[in-house]
Scaffold this active site. Structure first.
Site, PDB file in Angstrom:
ATOM      1  CB  SER A   1      -0.919   0.110   1.226  1.00 52.99           C
ATOM      2  OG  SER A   1      -1.295   1.403   1.441  1.00 52.99           O
TER       3      SER A   1
ATOM      4  CG  HIS B   1      -3.828  -1.324  -1.385  1.00 57.05           C
ATOM      5  ND1 HIS B   1      -5.073  -2.125  -1.890  1.00 57.05           N
ATOM      6  CD2 HIS B   1      -4.238  -0.711  -0.448  1.00 57.05           C
ATOM      7  CE1 HIS B   1      -6.121  -1.947  -0.749  1.00 57.05           C
ATOM      8  NE2 HIS B   1      -5.402  -0.816   0.141  1.00 57.05           N
TER       9      HIS B   1
ATOM     10  CG  ASP C   1      -5.058   2.332   1.292  1.00 56.14           C
ATOM     11  OD1 ASP C   1      -5.870   1.456   1.188  1.00 56.14           O
ATOM     12  OD2 ASP C   1      -3.902   1.946   1.680  1.00 56.14           O
TER      13      ASP C   1
ATOM     14  CG  MET D   1      -8.405   7.149   3.175  1.00 58.90           C
ATOM     15  SD  MET D   1      -7.556   6.993   4.693  1.00 58.90           S
ATOM     16  CE  MET D   1      -6.616   5.565   4.545  1.00 58.90           C
TER      17      MET D   1
ATOM     18  CG  HIS E   1      -9.399   0.161  -0.005  1.00 56.17           C
ATOM     19  ND1 HIS E   1      -8.731  -0.196   1.257  1.00 56.17           N
ATOM     20  CD2 HIS E   1     -10.683  -0.055   0.135  1.00 56.17           C
ATOM     21  CE1 HIS E   1      -9.333  -0.258   2.058  1.00 56.17           C
ATOM     22  NE2 HIS E   1     -10.552  -0.223   1.824  1.00 56.17           N
TER      23      HIS E   1
ATOM     24  CG  MET F   1     -11.109   2.956   2.775  1.00 53.58           C
ATOM     25  SD  MET F   1      -9.245   2.871   3.453  1.00 53.58           S
ATOM     26  CE  MET F   1      -8.485   3.210   2.245  1.00 53.58           C
TER      27      MET F   1
ATOM     28  CG  MET G   1     -11.346  -3.144   5.593  1.00 60.97           C
ATOM     29  SD  MET G   1     -10.058  -2.725   4.515  1.00 60.97           S
ATOM     30  CE  MET G   1      -8.965  -1.785   5.774  1.00 60.97           C
TER      31      MET G   1
ATOM     32  N   GLY H   1      -8.358   4.258   7.824  1.00 55.25           N
ATOM     33  CA  GLY H   1      -8.243   5.657   8.101  1.00 55.25           C
ATOM     34  C   GLY H   1      -6.696   5.948   8.100  1.00 55.25           C
ATOM     35  CG  PHE H   2      -4.781   7.124  10.386  1.00 53.60           C
ATOM     36  CD1 PHE H   2      -4.355   8.174   9.944  1.00 53.60           C
ATOM     37  CD2 PHE H   2      -6.263   6.989  10.909  1.00 53.60           C
ATOM     38  CE1 PHE H   2      -5.287   9.666   9.910  1.00 53.60           C
ATOM     39  CE2 PHE H   2      -6.992   8.217  11.078  1.00 53.60           C
ATOM     40  CZ  PHE H   2      -6.377   9.468  10.736  1.00 53.60           C
TER      41      PHE H   2
ATOM     42  CG  ASP I   1      -5.969  -2.715   3.367  1.00 58.19           C
ATOM     43  OD1 ASP I   1      -4.772  -2.503   3.849  1.00 58.19           O
ATOM     44  OD2 ASP I   1      -6.774  -1.946   2.895  1.00 58.19           O
ATOM     45  N   GLY I   2      -4.571  -4.369   6.520  1.00 57.33           N
ATOM     46  CA  GLY I   2      -4.372  -3.615   7.895  1.00 57.33           C
ATOM     47  C   GLY I   2      -3.602  -4.216   8.836  1.00 57.33           C
TER      48      GLY I   2
HETATM   49  C1  DX5 Z   1      -6.113   1.524   6.297  1.00 58.82           C
HETATM   50  C2  DX5 Z   1      -5.835   1.122   4.487  1.00 58.82           C
HETATM   51  C3  DX5 Z   1      -4.667   0.196   4.668  1.00 58.82           C
HETATM   52  C4  DX5 Z   1      -3.567   0.709   5.193  1.00 58.82           C
HETATM   53  C5  DX5 Z   1      -2.757  -0.484   5.697  1.00 58.82           C
HETATM   54  O1  DX5 Z   1      -6.816   2.357   6.342  1.00 58.82           O
HETATM   55  O2  DX5 Z   1      -6.814   0.770   3.843  1.00 58.82           O
HETATM   56  O3  DX5 Z   1      -4.207   0.039   3.225  1.00 58.82           O
HETATM   57  O4  DX5 Z   1      -2.792   1.464   4.242  1.00 58.82           O
HETATM   58  O5  DX5 Z   1      -1.473   0.055   6.472  1.00 58.82           O
HETATM   59  P1  DX5 Z   1      -0.876  -0.975   7.485  1.00 58.82           P
HETATM   60  O6  DX5 Z   1      -0.316  -2.137   6.365  1.00 58.82           O
HETATM   61  O7  DX5 Z   1       0.245  -0.212   7.925  1.00 58.82           O
HETATM   62  O8  DX5 Z   1      -1.731  -1.421   8.454  1.00 58.82           O
HETATM   63 ZN    ZN Z   2      -6.387  -0.240   1.833  1.00 59.93          ZN
END
Ligand code: DX5
Ligand code: ZN
Length: 238
Positions: A28, A53, A55, A57, A87, A89, A160, A165-166, A195-196
């Protein structure tokens, strides 16, 4: 319900639809260096990453803002054949899917929290007709049943394992029960993604739960460049 056939299958589609190996590893770019993203990502693609990937948001569905179609367009420019997994979000993915497809996205995943039932399958159909693959994601607190209802219409089912978010949050192991329920429903051309908080420590449990596609941000980009190939190998279990 089978997914609508994509009009122009490309090698990037094949990464997900007919993979040469499993599991797939998708760094990601959220934890990448936004000032030198191409230089940060190229060695990953040359050293075992199967896809990237992205992300996205919107500050509404999740409490953060990240990137839009222009980032996807730049990644496509520098990596013309890479699989780009976007992705979404966001509260209203239908407003953005065409722009991401035009920008070169390979797969677009939106969330079951925003789109369920016929609304979700209608959007999947639109994405397929526009030439991209389509995924459906479920957040940790959300019941998996609405995803199971429509799973056949999607190319990627995303569990997830953090509240999105982070990057850099701790893996939530209880979500693996959802993966175990989704897995038996899937065809060979569908991917089960997590993911996460995915790291060499948590990846073995993910693989054991049937997950074949692993996203990871901080565990890869948090290491110096010379160690990242080894992290990806450890995620893969090889
Ligand atoms: C979460 C995102 C993830 C995130 C994963 O909000 O959708 O893709 O970047 O980060 P790590 O692998 O550090 O948990
Ligand atoms: Zn993601």
């Amino acid at each position: 319900m089978p997914p609508t056939p994509t009009p122009t299958p490309t090698p990037a589609h094949a990464v997900f639809k007919s993979p040469a190996h499993l599991p797939l590893i998708g760094p990601s770019i959220l934890s990448g260096d936004f000032g030198r993203m191409e230089a940060d990502c190229r060695p990953l693609l040359e050293n075992g990453a199967d896809y990237l990937h992205l992300d996205v948001m919107d500050g509404r569905f999740v409490p953060n803002l990240t990137m839009g179609p222009d980032m996807c367009r730049w990644m496509r420019k520098y990596f013309p054949t890479a699989a780009l997994d976007v992705h979404l979000m966001v509260e209203e993915p239908e407003k953005f899917v065409d722009a991401f497809i035009e920008a070169g996205a390979t797969n677009l995943t939106f969330h079951v929290e925003t789109h369920k039932g016929a609304v979700a399958t209608k959007l999947a159909d639109h994405i397929h007709r526009a030439g991209a693959l389509c995924g459906l994601a479920v957040n940790p607190p959300t019941d998996v049943a609405p995803l199971l209802d429509v799973a056949g219409a999607f190319d990627v089912l995303l569990v997830m394992s953090v509240n999105p978010g982070f990057s850099g949050q701790a893996f939530i192991p209880s979500v693996l029960e959802k993966a175990k329920r989704i897995k038996p429903l899937l065809r060979k051309d569908q991917r089960l993604e997590v993911d996460g908080g995915v790291s060499p420590k948590t990846a073995p449990d993910c693989r054991a739960a049937g997950i074949d596609t692993l996203v990871s941000a901080s565990a890869i980009f948090g290491k110096p460049p010379e160690e990242r190939k080894g992290v990806m190998q450890a995620l893969r279990g090889s």
